[in-house]
Write a protein that holds these residues in place. Structure first.
Motif, PDB file in Angstrom:
ATOM      1  N   LEU A 142      37.390  54.186   5.434  1.00 23.53           N
ATOM      2  CA  LEU A 142      38.600  53.377   5.540  1.00 23.53           C
ATOM      3  C   LEU A 142      38.640  52.288   4.474  1.00 23.53           C
ATOM      4  O   LEU A 142      39.722  51.882   4.028  1.00 23.53           O
ATOM      5  N   TRP A 146      41.942  52.390   2.174  1.00 22.81           N
ATOM      6  CA  TRP A 146      43.005  51.432   2.476  1.00 22.81           C
ATOM      7  C   TRP A 146      42.848  50.097   1.764  1.00 22.81           C
ATOM      8  O   TRP A 146      43.787  49.609   1.135  1.00 22.81           O
ATOM      9  N   LYS A 261      34.157  48.943   7.550  1.00 25.73           N
ATOM     10  CA  LYS A 261      35.163  49.689   8.310  1.00 25.73           C
ATOM     11  C   LYS A 261      36.304  48.773   8.752  1.00 25.73           C
ATOM     12  O   LYS A 261      37.494  49.114   8.604  1.00 25.73           O
ATOM     13  N   LEU A 265      40.193  49.019   8.203  1.00 29.19           N
ATOM     14  CA  LEU A 265      41.047  49.196   9.374  1.00 29.19           C
ATOM     15  C   LEU A 265      42.105  48.106   9.462  1.00 29.19           C
ATOM     16  O   LEU A 265      43.287  48.385   9.733  1.00 29.19           O
ATOM     17  N   ARG A 268      44.807  48.770   7.083  1.00 27.02           N
ATOM     18  CA  ARG A 268      45.685  49.831   7.574  1.00 27.02           C
ATOM     19  C   ARG A 268      46.633  49.323   8.658  1.00 27.02           C
ATOM     20  O   ARG A 268      47.813  49.702   8.694  1.00 27.02           O
TER      21      ARG A 268
END
Length: 322
Positions: A142, A146, A261, A265, A268
């Motif tokens: 991620l 992102w 992560k 996240l 995102r």
């Protein structure tokens, strides 16, 4: 937030006809929560709408935890096909606000949370998916998928995953435990003197390394945890479990993994899901990540970061994107 279409009928079928339905603050998922009140009693309504959500994992995990003496919410009623669950109301007293309001309460609160994790690892995990190397790699993906594009960085994605392959062995366990995966101060409820902490948000539990939930607690993306508190709680955990240097290597590897992560996240959640409060937490998470990367076991990740992400592009992606 308006209640789901089937809420009134579901509540009426389970003895709550005409009850008041008040929305509560949402979380990072598609789940929504409502407080149900009537005649001096209260409950919580979870709306976990299919196909994006499935409450069955929550129901199974709540039962598993309750059978072992942990304070998961009692389930009053459920319609899994409709994504509706009526559950025990733990009230409004979260560990987050209690810790923020009273410095003297911080250590006792974190001690209670650490002791719960010590107890949790004494139970063999249930029928859970393993938190294995492939899962951990998908999560760190991620960050490059992102965050890096959001701040206009073109990075070596293959090298990122290769570097993680060098260190993720430390994040695996020969004796996996139940990992709740979102164990932090906003998901721990105070239920009164002598009562165990109430547990929330455990539907994504996996069988993995016990260090993961400790990282989630002590490197909390949503509130600053004083490094002295982190150090004291790590010492408490190690004293209770007998773990040593190998565990600490796992702790920092999983800390870096989780923090990378989370940065991806939260980016995102802003870009895809329209939730702009999440990237504002990224500077805090970057601070945790950089602290973890200072440990020798994470040298491959630190080296990749030095080559690919300059310090001035480590922060709030919404701000850095202009």
């Amino acid at each position: 937030m308006t209640p789901p279409a089937g809420a009134a009928g579901f509540l009426a079928a389970h003895g709550w006809a005409g009850a008041r339905i008040d929305p509560l603050t949402g979380d990072a998922s598609f789940r929504r929560y409502f407080r149900i009140t009537q005649d001096g009693r209260s409950a919580m309504l979870m709306d976990a709408p299919p196909p994006r959500e499935n409450p069955r994992a929550f129901l199974d995990m709540a039962q598993w935890l309750g059978e072992r003496g942990f304070a998961a919410p009692r389930i009053h009623a459920a319609d899994a096909d409709a994504g509706l669950v009526l559950l025990q109301d733990f009230g409004n007293d979260r560990m987050r606000e209690a810790a923020d309001a009273n410095e003297a309460a911080v250590l006792p609160l974190y001690e209670s949370a650490v002791d719960t994790l010590v107890q949790l690892r004494t139970h063999a995990p249930g029928a859970l998916q393993p938190y294995d190397r492939a899962f951990l790699q998908r999560e760190v993906g991620l960050f490059v998928e992102w965050y890096c594009p959001a701040v206009s960085l073109s990075v070596d994605s293959d090298g990122w995953h290769a570097a993680w392959d060098e260190v993720l062995g430390h994040g695996l366990s020969d004796a996996p435990v139940t990992v709740l995966r979102d164990y932090h101060a906003e998901n721990l409820m105070l239920r009164g003197t002598g009562e165990p902490l109430g547990l929330l948000d455990f539907q994504d539990a996996l069988a993995g390394h016990p260090a993961y939930d400790l990282v989630s607690l002590l490197q909390d993306a949503r509130r600053d945890v004083d490094p002295n508190v982190e150090e004291a709680m790590l010492a408490r955990y190690l004293a209770a479990t007998g773990d040593g240097d190998a565990f600490m290597r796992s702790y920092h590897v999983l800390g870096a993994q989780r923090n990378a992560k989370v940065i991806g996240l939260f980016t995102r959640l802003w870009q895809r899901d329209g939730k702009p409060r999440y990237p504002t937490m990224c500077p805090r998470v970057w601070a945790y990540l950089e602290r973890d990367l200072s440990f020798p076991v994470l040298a491959p990740i630190e080296a990749w970061m030095e080559r690919n992400v300059p310090p001035e592009l480590r922060g709030d992606p919404m701000v850095l994107a202009g």
